[in-house]
Write a protein that holds these residues in place. Structure first.
Motif, PDB file in Angstrom:
ATOM      1  N   LEU A 142      -5.489  -0.263   3.497  1.00 21.42           N
ATOM      2  CA  LEU A 142      -5.615  -1.304   4.515  1.00 21.42           C
ATOM      3  C   LEU A 142      -4.787  -2.496   4.068  1.00 21.42           C
ATOM      4  O   LEU A 142      -4.974  -3.012   2.970  1.00 21.42           O
ATOM      5  N   ASP A 202      -2.258  -2.955   9.004  1.00 19.17           N
ATOM      6  CA  ASP A 202      -1.527  -1.715   8.790  1.00 19.17           C
ATOM      7  C   ASP A 202      -2.324  -0.859   7.803  1.00 19.17           C
ATOM      8  O   ASP A 202      -3.210  -1.347   7.114  1.00 19.17           O
ATOM      9  N   GLY A 203      -1.983   0.415   7.719  1.00 18.11           N
ATOM     10  CA  GLY A 203      -2.637   1.282   6.744  1.00 18.11           C
ATOM     11  C   GLY A 203      -3.163   2.547   7.372  1.00 18.11           C
ATOM     12  O   GLY A 203      -3.016   2.770   8.578  1.00 18.11           O
ATOM     13  N   THR A 204      -3.793   3.378   6.553  1.00 19.71           N
ATOM     14  CA  THR A 204      -4.335   4.631   7.068  1.00 19.71           C
ATOM     15  C   THR A 204      -5.771   4.466   7.562  1.00 19.71           C
ATOM     16  O   THR A 204      -6.376   5.419   8.023  1.00 19.71           O
ATOM     17  N   THR A 246       0.852  -1.185   0.000  1.00 19.61           N
ATOM     18  CA  THR A 246       0.000   0.000   0.000  1.00 19.61           C
ATOM     19  C   THR A 246       0.884   1.230   0.000  1.00 19.61           C
ATOM     20  O   THR A 246       2.014   1.209   0.499  1.00 19.61           O
ATOM     21  N   SER A 265       0.264   5.489   0.519  1.00 18.85           N
ATOM     22  CA  SER A 265      -0.616   6.626   0.720  1.00 18.85           C
ATOM     23  C   SER A 265       0.277   7.857   0.736  1.00 18.85           C
ATOM     24  O   SER A 265       1.350   7.843   1.339  1.00 18.85           O
ATOM     25  N   ASP A 284       2.922   7.206   3.557  1.00 22.03           N
ATOM     26  CA  ASP A 284       2.620   6.137   4.502  1.00 22.03           C
ATOM     27  C   ASP A 284       2.344   4.862   3.696  1.00 22.03           C
ATOM     28  O   ASP A 284       2.110   4.920   2.489  1.00 22.03           O
ATOM     29  N   GLY A 285       2.353   3.724   4.365  1.00 22.63           N
ATOM     30  CA  GLY A 285       2.014   2.480   3.690  1.00 22.63           C
ATOM     31  C   GLY A 285       3.055   1.411   3.930  1.00 22.63           C
ATOM     32  O   GLY A 285       4.039   1.623   4.638  1.00 22.63           O
ATOM     33  N   THR A 286       2.825   0.254   3.304  1.00 22.77           N
ATOM     34  CA  THR A 286       3.767  -0.844   3.485  1.00 22.77           C
ATOM     35  C   THR A 286       4.865  -0.809   2.422  1.00 22.77           C
ATOM     36  O   THR A 286       5.741  -1.657   2.418  1.00 22.77           O
TER      37      THR A 286
END
Lengths: 149, 149
Positions: B68, B75-77, A67, A69, A75-77
């Motif tokens: 997500l 994890d995630g926003t 992910t 963002s 942000d994210g993986t």
């Protein structure tokens, strides 16, 4: 629809606030409504990026998915969210630019395709991107930071 | 394509390890083709969830978007990644189940549609989900934890 009306109210309040701030009169108007239920003051940017082996996303097995963002912060993986977001910002979210193979790259011509995809939202607009690299060498030359995971 | 070959090697090693552990004879047969191109040891689960106002994802303005990821950890926003992931796991990734309106819900019948989407990967399989709630009351009754953001 609490959050929608909230958002509209906040928008109006901010607009009013801006007006008041710009004006010269001192008798301040009622304070803007609290942030409460805004959904956001920025356009969302949230994506899922995948890498798979195969010639199209529909048939390829997904090997990795992360992910990413970019708003309000990176942000994210994804292993390098900042780098990926700044590359995306530079390209104005145009994934086609981001997967261009650097000029002067020399690769064999074997067909061993790798497909990369991006789905989600960039700057409030839907993104449905898919690109197939002919082989891992081309992918290496074209993946940039965004598909480096 | 360092990581793909790495993945294959790892897959093969694991497959071989399993065989050797399970088998009784020492002259092991040729290993079955390794789980091919997985590189991770788990199937990825990474999604972008959106909420928009309109009757279809294609035309609706996106109001919110969150990421997500449920593997290897929540994890995630998304504001409640754990809750959302466990709800998804219970439903085995079936978003249709997750957006069912609770029985006995009483809503007006106005048409003020809200569309929710999920795109990305669940348990290694592609997800392209879209559902339209007729109005915010129905959405409230059907969004569960997954679309609560």
């Amino acid at each position: 629809m609490r959050y929608i009306t909230g958002g509209i109210a906040l928008g109006a309040a901010l607009a009013l606030g801006g007006l008041v701030g710009a004006g010269t009169s001192a008798n301040a108007e009622p304070a803007p409504a609290p942030a409460a239920q805004t959904q956001s003051l920025y356009a969302p940017s949230a994506m899922v990026l995948t890498i798979g082996q195969g010639d199209s996303a529909a048939t390829a097995g997904i090997q990795r998915a992360v992910t990413l963002s970019c708003m309000p912060k990176a942000d994210g993986t994804h292993p390098n969210t900042r780098g990926a977001c700044s590359q995306l910002r530079l390209a104005d979210g145009d994934f086609t630019k981001l997967t261009k193979i650097k000029e002067g790259t020399i690769c064999t011509r074997e067909w061993n395709p790798v497909v990369v995809t991006a789905n989600g939202v960039w700057d409030g607009r839907r993104v449905n991107f898919e690109h197939t690299f002919a082989n891992p060498c081309e992918m290496k030359a074209g993946k940039g930071t965004v598909f480096e995971f």
